[in-house]
Design a protein around this motif. Structure first.
Motif, PDB file in Angstrom:
ATOM      1  N   LEU A   1     -10.563 -62.897-129.676  1.00 32.95           N
ATOM      2  CA  LEU A   1     -10.061 -62.867-128.303  1.00 32.95           C
ATOM      3  C   LEU A   1      -8.801 -63.704-128.141  1.00 32.95           C
ATOM      4  CD1 LEU A   1     -13.394 -63.222-126.281  1.00 32.95           C
ATOM      5  CD2 LEU A   1     -12.050 -61.146-126.619  1.00 32.95           C
ATOM      6  N   THR A   2      -8.716 -64.867-128.795  1.00 35.91           N
ATOM      7  CA  THR A   2      -7.617 -65.800-128.551  1.00 35.91           C
ATOM      8  C   THR A   2      -6.632 -65.849-129.712  1.00 35.91           C
ATOM      9  OG1 THR A   2      -8.793 -67.698-129.515  1.00 35.91           O
ATOM     10  CG2 THR A   2      -9.166 -67.233-127.173  1.00 35.91           C
ATOM     11  N   THR A   3      -5.413 -66.300-129.382  1.00 31.12           N
ATOM     12  CA  THR A   3      -4.386 -66.461-130.401  1.00 31.12           C
ATOM     13  C   THR A   3      -4.750 -67.565-131.385  1.00 31.12           C
ATOM     14  OG1 THR A   3      -3.181 -67.979-128.953  1.00 31.12           O
ATOM     15  CG2 THR A   3      -2.569 -65.650-128.865  1.00 31.12           C
ATOM     16  N   PHE A   4      -5.507 -68.560-130.940  1.00 33.32           N
ATOM     17  CA  PHE A   4      -5.911 -69.653-131.821  1.00 33.32           C
ATOM     18  C   PHE A   4      -6.857 -69.164-132.907  1.00 33.32           C
ATOM     19  CE2 PHE A   4      -9.283 -72.862-132.594  1.00 33.32           C
ATOM     20  CZ  PHE A   4      -8.544 -73.732-133.385  1.00 33.32           C
ATOM     21  N   ALA A   5      -7.841 -68.358-132.544  1.00 37.56           N
ATOM     22  CA  ALA A   5      -8.814 -67.877-133.520  1.00 37.56           C
ATOM     23  C   ALA A   5      -8.254 -66.770-134.390  1.00 37.56           C
ATOM     24  CB  ALA A   5     -10.068 -67.378-132.793  1.00 37.56           C
ATOM     25  N   SER A   6      -7.158 -66.168-133.984  1.00 44.08           N
ATOM     26  CA  SER A   6      -6.605 -65.038-134.710  1.00 44.08           C
ATOM     27  C   SER A   6      -5.992 -65.436-136.047  1.00 44.08           C
ATOM     28  CB  SER A   6      -5.558 -64.324-133.851  1.00 44.08           C
ATOM     29  OG  SER A   6      -4.941 -63.291-134.572  1.00 44.08           O
ATOM     30  N   GLU A   7      -5.242 -66.556-136.080  1.00 45.60           N
ATOM     31  CA  GLU A   7      -4.533 -66.939-137.299  1.00 45.60           C
ATOM     32  C   GLU A   7      -4.169 -68.406-137.260  1.00 45.60           C
ATOM     33  OE1 GLU A   7      -0.071 -65.496-136.707  1.00 45.60           O
ATOM     34  OE2 GLU A   7      -1.523 -64.032-135.956  1.00 45.60           O
ATOM     35  N   ASN A   8      -3.850 -68.949-138.424  1.00 51.80           N
ATOM     36  CA  ASN A   8      -3.386 -70.324-138.534  1.00 51.80           C
ATOM     37  C   ASN A   8      -2.138 -70.510-137.670  1.00 51.80           C
ATOM     38  OD1 ASN A   8      -2.356 -72.826-139.415  1.00 51.80           O
ATOM     39  ND2 ASN A   8      -3.114 -72.519-141.483  1.00 51.80           N
ATOM     40  N   PRO A   9      -2.089 -71.547-136.813  1.00 56.13           N
ATOM     41  CA  PRO A   9      -0.926 -71.747-135.948  1.00 56.13           C
ATOM     42  C   PRO A   9       0.388 -71.892-136.699  1.00 56.13           C
ATOM     43  CG  PRO A   9      -2.760 -73.075-135.175  1.00 56.13           C
ATOM     44  CD  PRO A   9      -3.182 -72.501-136.486  1.00 56.13           C
ATOM     45  N   ILE A  10       0.352 -72.179-137.983  1.00 56.18           N
ATOM     46  CA  ILE A  10       1.595 -72.350-138.738  1.00 56.18           C
ATOM     47  C   ILE A  10       2.412 -71.060-138.757  1.00 56.18           C
ATOM     48  CG2 ILE A  10       0.718 -71.699-141.032  1.00 56.18           C
ATOM     49  CD1 ILE A  10       2.296 -74.102-142.149  1.00 56.18           C
TER      50      ILE A  10
ATOM     51  N   ALA B   1      -3.424 -73.365-124.315  1.00 51.75           N
ATOM     52  CA  ALA B   1      -4.862 -73.436-124.570  1.00 51.75           C
ATOM     53  C   ALA B   1      -5.565 -72.248-123.932  1.00 51.75           C
ATOM     54  CB  ALA B   1      -5.419 -74.748-124.014  1.00 51.75           C
ATOM     55  N   GLY B   2      -6.438 -71.612-124.678  1.00 54.02           N
ATOM     56  CA  GLY B   2      -7.200 -70.484-124.165  1.00 54.02           C
ATOM     57  C   GLY B   2      -6.432 -69.185-124.066  1.00 54.02           C
ATOM     58  N   LYS B   3      -5.199 -69.127-124.559  1.00 48.81           N
ATOM     59  CA  LYS B   3      -4.382 -67.910-124.448  1.00 48.81           C
ATOM     60  C   LYS B   3      -5.019 -66.792-125.272  1.00 48.81           C
ATOM     61  CE  LYS B   3       0.456 -66.403-124.682  1.00 48.81           C
ATOM     62  NZ  LYS B   3       0.780 -66.528-123.256  1.00 48.81           N
ATOM     63  N   GLN B   4      -5.099 -65.605-124.670  1.00 48.03           N
ATOM     64  CA  GLN B   4      -5.732 -64.473-125.343  1.00 48.03           C
ATOM     65  C   GLN B   4      -4.682 -63.550-125.964  1.00 48.03           C
ATOM     66  OE1 GLN B   4      -9.394 -62.871-123.554  1.00 48.03           O
ATOM     67  NE2 GLN B   4      -8.884 -64.053-121.726  1.00 48.03           N
ATOM     68  N   THR B   5      -5.088 -62.796-126.976  1.00 49.95           N
ATOM     69  CA  THR B   5      -4.136 -61.994-127.739  1.00 49.95           C
ATOM     70  C   THR B   5      -3.476 -60.911-126.888  1.00 49.95           C
ATOM     71  OG1 THR B   5      -5.936 -60.539-128.491  1.00 49.95           O
ATOM     72  CG2 THR B   5      -5.349 -62.379-129.915  1.00 49.95           C
ATOM     73  N   PHE B   6      -4.206 -60.346-125.915  1.00 53.21           N
ATOM     74  CA  PHE B   6      -3.608 -59.288-125.109  1.00 53.21           C
ATOM     75  C   PHE B   6      -2.549 -59.841-124.153  1.00 53.21           C
ATOM     76  CE2 PHE B   6      -7.072 -60.656-122.341  1.00 53.21           C
ATOM     77  CZ  PHE B   6      -6.456 -60.687-121.094  1.00 53.21           C
ATOM     78  N   GLU B   7      -2.509 -61.162-123.968  1.00 55.05           N
ATOM     79  CA  GLU B   7      -1.478 -61.770-123.137  1.00 55.05           C
ATOM     80  C   GLU B   7      -0.138 -61.854-123.860  1.00 55.05           C
ATOM     81  OE1 GLU B   7      -2.633 -65.424-121.117  1.00 55.05           O
ATOM     82  OE2 GLU B   7      -4.728 -64.972-121.561  1.00 55.05           O
ATOM     83  N   VAL B   8      -0.153 -61.756-125.200  1.00 62.16           N
ATOM     84  CA  VAL B   8       1.079 -61.864-125.983  1.00 62.16           C
ATOM     85  C   VAL B   8       1.951 -60.639-125.713  1.00 62.16           C
ATOM     86  CG1 VAL B   8       2.070 -62.015-128.291  1.00 62.16           C
ATOM     87  CG2 VAL B   8      -0.056 -63.225-127.762  1.00 62.16           C
ATOM     88  N   GLY B   9       3.158 -60.855-125.272  1.00 61.27           N
ATOM     89  CA  GLY B   9       4.074 -59.764-125.007  1.00 61.27           C
ATOM     90  C   GLY B   9       3.760 -58.951-123.774  1.00 61.27           C
ATOM     91  N   SER B  10       2.920 -59.481-122.872  1.00 57.97           N
ATOM     92  CA  SER B  10       2.540 -58.691-121.692  1.00 57.97           C
ATOM     93  C   SER B  10       2.876 -59.395-120.386  1.00 57.97           C
ATOM     94  CB  SER B  10       1.038 -58.381-121.726  1.00 57.97           C
ATOM     95  OG  SER B  10       0.275 -59.570-121.630  1.00 57.97           O
ATOM     96  N   THR B  11       3.851 -60.276-120.431  1.00 60.14           N
ATOM     97  CA  THR B  11       4.239 -60.997-119.211  1.00 60.14           C
ATOM     98  C   THR B  11       5.418 -60.338-118.506  1.00 60.14           C
ATOM     99  OG1 THR B  11       5.693 -62.433-120.528  1.00 60.14           O
ATOM    100  CG2 THR B  11       3.444 -63.199-120.138  1.00 60.14           C
ATOM    101  N   ASN B  12       5.732 -59.108-118.875  1.00 60.39           N
ATOM    102  CA  ASN B  12       6.906 -58.433-118.313  1.00 60.39           C
ATOM    103  C   ASN B  12       6.568 -57.506-117.152  1.00 60.39           C
ATOM    104  OD1 ASN B  12       5.507 -56.963-120.250  1.00 60.39           O
ATOM    105  ND2 ASN B  12       7.238 -55.665-120.751  1.00 60.39           N
TER     106      ASN B  12
END
Length: 581
Positions: free
Chosen positions: A340-349, A278-289
């Motif tokens: 800003l968030t992965t939820f608003a970016s695209e359908n979760p499917i 919940a609340g995850k933002q797009t810039f967090e995707v692939g940036s946990t390294n």
């Protein structure tokens, strides 16, 4: 003098130069009146003295002045080689008033060239530079005639006229030569120092200052400055295909959501902590390294007949090849220019599965006057552990997701898509993981992401999405998805839902800006004691500072992050700056 020039127009290329000069008045009218030459003034005087004859002469001069005769003109890239017959021009007819003059110039003197489309475009205005280029071409032709023992066609009077024309346009000719020399120099430098003849380097760097607020959650977190950097090599071998190799590094860490008792909202089980997105933002995707560089994407796209094939060796996502229908919120593969968030970016499917595989998109339908425009059928298969040869892994024995989608375009302002995804998840896997962050969920609550049993499960997901653009300044989009997760062996099936809608105002305040509001429910499952729906609303304003820099302030409101009544709402404030090159 004008009568002599007109009568001799078909006899000597010098007459062409004189006739071309008469068009300078028309040229000056389309550029600046301050460029009127003394010869143009003289021509105007003659027109006033012999109106009926010289009006025709001036029209002929204007027509002939449109000759795109030199490869260094403003449209040099569209020019073709010298034509040998006026019949090669599809837009020049024998009934045209200047046909005979043009025919003579083409067939006797070779001073005229056209366009690759086989047209002359005689009704187009030209600049003084283009006129100078045309004059220079005729001067070269005269020199050629002299050198080939045909000097009897050129008289002293002709040469005198040409000399006067050359002096009149000496500045333009000199400027033209300087420009060509500079262009050749720059071209040589680029060729000597170019990165590659087939590859472009593209990059994106995100600086994100963000903080969270709201009771215990606000107290448990501090303001942070995080980053993500991506460098991509886009290689094309045929001009229609694309090999993408992308490097990525980042240091983002998700916020710690807390309930009223200051207990972590995320489940205590270590395998499930990564399942609440919940609340995850797009810039967090692939940036946990922790800013370690890795290859997070390696894909190839190419046309095969009317179809398009997509191959992913690593980092493939369904949204790479399937139409998402969420304009202004979706930025391909979670870039820094959309929501800003992965939820608003695209359908979760589209977040179910990812990694390596293949996809095919086949268009159907014909363009026409009907309301249904050309549409397409998209099929894809992605496996999360395709590189691992051990049992319960590999291309077909590990986590995978197979997608089928029908895309419809209704008119020019409505896009629709119906999507089906069949997936398989091993024990301990999350449903919406995309195989990007080591199996961590990219969207949805823990209840929607983790099975109720410890064993593997399969899933059948159904989604619809739509985008409507009533005008150039307004865009509406939305989606609904339903997910049926079936455990293998003992256990009870569970259902998950998600829906959302957004409104975007493109070019709000400035071209390139976007004002967006998106709201809905994160993927949720009303099972295992969860009774609340996790609503999420975000608003953002992307301000385009320049072609390469955008600044996006925004606010994210998350309710019931763990779907229970004891959890506080959380607010996330973000100031995201995106540099692209």
């Amino acid at each position: 003098m004008s009568n002599i020039l007109w009568k001799s127009l078909v006899v000597s290329p010098a007459a062409l130069g004189a006739a071309l000069l008469l068009s300078s008045t028309a040229i000056a009218a389309t550029t600046t009146t301050t460029e009127t030459s003394s010869v143009e003034t003289s021509s105007a005087t003659e027109v006033s003295q012999e109106p009926e004859v010289l009006v025709k002469e001036t029209k002929a001069a204007q027509f002939l002045a449109q000759a795109k005769v030199n490869r260094f003109s403003n449209e040099n890239n569209n020019s073709q080689s010298q034509v040998t017959s006026v019949s090669q021009f599809s837009d020049v007819q024998p009934t045209d008033w200047a046909f005979q003059a043009l025919q003579s110039l083409v067939e006797r003197y070779g001073c005229i060239a056209g366009y690759p489309s086989g047209t002359f475009r005689g009704n187009r205005s030209l600049s003084r530079y283009e006129f100078a280029a045309g004059l220079n071409s005729c001067l070269d032709r005269v020199n050629e005639l002299i050198a080939t023992a045909t000097a009897d066609l050129v008289t002293k009077q002709d040469l005198a006229t040409l000399q006067r024309l050359q002096e009149e346009f000496s500045a333009e000719l000199a400027t033209l030569r300087v420009r060509v020399d500079a262009l050749e120099g720059r071209t040589a430098e680029l060729e000597a120092n170019q990165f590659s003849t087939t590859t472009k380097l593209k990059g994106e760097a995100i600086f994100a200052a963000t903080d969270t607020f709201g009771n215990e959650t606000g107290k448990a977190n501090r303001a942070v400055l995080q980053n993500r950097v991506r460098l991509g090599l886009e290689t094309s071998f045929t001009g229609r295909d694309m090999l993408t190799t992308r490097l990525s590094a980042g240091n983002a860490t998700a916020f710690d959501f807390r309930d009223n008792a200051n207990a972590p909202v995320n489940p205590a089980n270590a395998a499930e902590i990564r399942s609440n997105a919940a609340g995850k933002q797009t810039f967090e995707v692939g940036s946990t390294n922790r800013n370690s560089v890795k290859i997070d994407k390696l894909t190839y796209e190419a046309p095969v007949g009317p179809a398009k094939v997509y191959l992913a060796a690593s980092g493939g996502q369904h949204s790479d090849y399937a139409a998402v229908n969420n304009p202004y919120f979706f930025d391909k593969t979670d870039g820094g220019k959309g929501a800003l968030t992965t939820f608003a970016s695209e359908n979760p499917i589209y977040r179910i599965g990812g990694g390596s595989g293949i996809a095919l998109s086949v268009p159907f339908g014909k363009p026409g006057d009907g309301s249904l425009k050309p549409s397409s059928l998209t099929l894809g298969y992605l496996a999360s552990n395709a590189n691992n040869p051990t049992p319960s892994n590999g291309l077909f024995d590990g986590n995978y997701a197979a997608l089928g989608q029908l895309n419809f375009n209704v008119g020019n302002r409505v896009a629709l898509a119906a999507t089906y995804v069949h997936g398989y998840q091993k024990a301990g896997s999350t449903l919406f993981d995309s195989a990007i962050d080591g199996g961590s969920a990219l969207v949805g609550t823990s209840q929607a992401n983790t099975p109720t049993v410890a064993g593997p499960s399969s899933s059948n997901s159904y989604g619809v999405s739509a985008a409507i653009k009533p005008s150039q300044k307004l865009s509406l989009s939305g989606f609904v998805s339903y997910h049926d997760v079936i455990p293998e062996g003992a256990g009870v099936s569970r259902e998950a839902w998600s829906y959302g809608a957004g409104l975007a105002l493109p070019d709000f305040g400035k071209k390139g800006n976007v004002l967006g509001v998106f709201g809905g429910t994160q993927p949720y499952s009303l099972s295992a004691g969860a009774s609340q729906r996790p609503y999420q609303v975000e608003g953002f304003y992307k301000y385009q500072v320049s072609d390469n820099i955008s600044v996006t302030p925004g606010v994210i409101w998350v309710t019931s992050p763990a779907q229970t009544t004891t959890n506080n709402d959380a607010f996330i404030g973000t100031l995201r700056t995106t540099f692209s090159f």
